[in-house]
Design a protein around this motif. Sequence first.
Motif, short mmCIF file in Angstrom:
data_model
loop_
_atom_site.label_atom_id
_atom_site.label_comp_id
_atom_site.label_asym_id
_atom_site.label_seq_id
_atom_site.Cartn_x
_atom_site.Cartn_y
_atom_site.Cartn_z
N GLU A 1 0.85 -1.20 0.00
CA GLU A 1 0.00 0.00 0.00
C GLU A 1 0.88 1.24 0.00
N ASP A 2 0.52 2.20 -0.84
CA ASP A 2 1.27 3.45 -0.89
C ASP A 2 1.13 4.20 0.43
N LYS A 3 2.24 4.77 0.87
CA LYS A 3 2.22 5.42 2.18
C LYS A 3 3.09 6.66 2.13
N VAL A 4 2.62 7.70 2.80
CA VAL A 4 3.37 8.96 2.87
C VAL A 4 3.56 9.29 4.35
N VAL A 5 4.79 9.53 4.75
CA VAL A 5 5.10 9.80 6.15
C VAL A 5 5.74 11.18 6.28
N GLN A 6 5.16 11.99 7.13
CA GLN A 6 5.72 13.32 7.35
C GLN A 6 6.31 13.39 8.76
N SER A 7 7.41 14.14 8.86
CA SER A 7 8.02 14.35 10.17
C SER A 7 8.62 15.75 10.25
N PRO A 8 8.69 16.34 11.45
CA PRO A 8 8.06 15.83 12.66
C PRO A 8 6.54 15.99 12.60
N LEU A 9 5.83 15.42 13.56
CA LEU A 9 4.38 15.58 13.59
C LEU A 9 4.02 17.00 14.00
N SER A 10 4.80 17.56 14.91
CA SER A 10 4.57 18.96 15.30
C SER A 10 5.89 19.60 15.69
N LEU A 11 5.86 20.91 15.65
CA LEU A 11 7.10 21.67 15.83
C LEU A 11 6.75 23.05 16.36
N VAL A 12 7.46 23.49 17.39
CA VAL A 12 7.28 24.85 17.91
C VAL A 12 8.61 25.57 17.80
N VAL A 13 8.59 26.73 17.15
CA VAL A 13 9.83 27.50 16.97
C VAL A 13 9.54 28.97 17.30
N HIS A 14 10.59 29.77 17.33
CA HIS A 14 10.43 31.20 17.54
C HIS A 14 10.62 31.93 16.22
N GLU A 15 10.01 33.09 16.14
CA GLU A 15 10.15 33.91 14.93
C GLU A 15 11.62 34.08 14.59
N GLY A 16 11.91 33.97 13.29
CA GLY A 16 13.28 34.12 12.82
C GLY A 16 14.01 32.80 12.66
N ASP A 17 13.49 31.74 13.27
CA ASP A 17 14.13 30.43 13.12
C ASP A 17 13.92 29.90 11.71
N THR A 18 14.77 28.93 11.34
CA THR A 18 14.60 28.20 10.08
C THR A 18 14.11 26.79 10.39
N VAL A 19 13.14 26.32 9.65
CA VAL A 19 12.61 24.98 9.88
C VAL A 19 12.71 24.14 8.61
N THR A 20 12.86 22.83 8.82
CA THR A 20 12.87 21.88 7.72
C THR A 20 11.83 20.82 8.01
N LEU A 21 10.89 20.67 7.09
CA LEU A 21 9.84 19.67 7.22
C LEU A 21 10.12 18.55 6.23
N ASN A 22 9.87 17.32 6.67
CA ASN A 22 10.23 16.16 5.87
C ASN A 22 9.00 15.39 5.39
#
Lengths: 111, 111
Positions: free
Chosen positions: A1-22
């Motif tokens: 079965e085709d499956k798509v997994v995203q990580s992290p499930l949730s993320l809290v950052v402060h303004e100005g930070d850089t984030v990477t979603l997978n």
Amino acid sequence: EDKVVQSPLSLVVHEGDTVTLNCSYEVTNFRSLLWYKQEKKAPTFLFMLTSSGIEKKSGRLSSILDKKELFSILNITATQTGDSAVYLCAWEPSGTYKYIFGTGTRLKVLA
Amino acid sequence: DVKVTQSSRYLVKRTGEKVFLECVQDMDHENMFWYRQDPGLGLRLIYFSYDVKMKEKGDIPEGYSVSREKKERFSLILESASTNQTSMYLCASSPGTGEAFFGQGTRLTVV
């Protein structure tokens, strides 16, 4: 079965930070990968990627696809509170018209 | 601008009722979709349609049916609503491949 997994499930950052979603997938053949932002109701389109190794950019957001390693990332630089949302990735398998969505990453940006 | 309109933003129905959720798009798109979105589960495809009177089951079709009598309209029918069908329902359309456009969603509560 085709499956798509995203990580992290949730993320809290402060303004100005850089984030990477997978977003990783177990889809054998596909036409495209899409990223959406969902703030309250309707998901809104961000990017569509079809070729490996080519970065798409829109302002502070960028995304890239690795077809060999079967993943994509969404980068957000200099985050703002308005970036707070759920980010969804979806795959469009070859030979079908449907989209398979991941569970999403909930991003919260604190002032 | 592409517009996908869902007939109701909020609905409350009783267990056992027959429920109709309507979706209309104004861009002459071939494909239309119904998803439900639940916390922690992401968007799950219920049904999709690639032409008038054509439909295919998605991942969770049980308890649902659909109707597409005209190209612009795609209806989701809950034959006998149950409490486990309480959810956010999202309709989408696409021209064939690439970006899907979403409606604002219908939050259905079955009591």
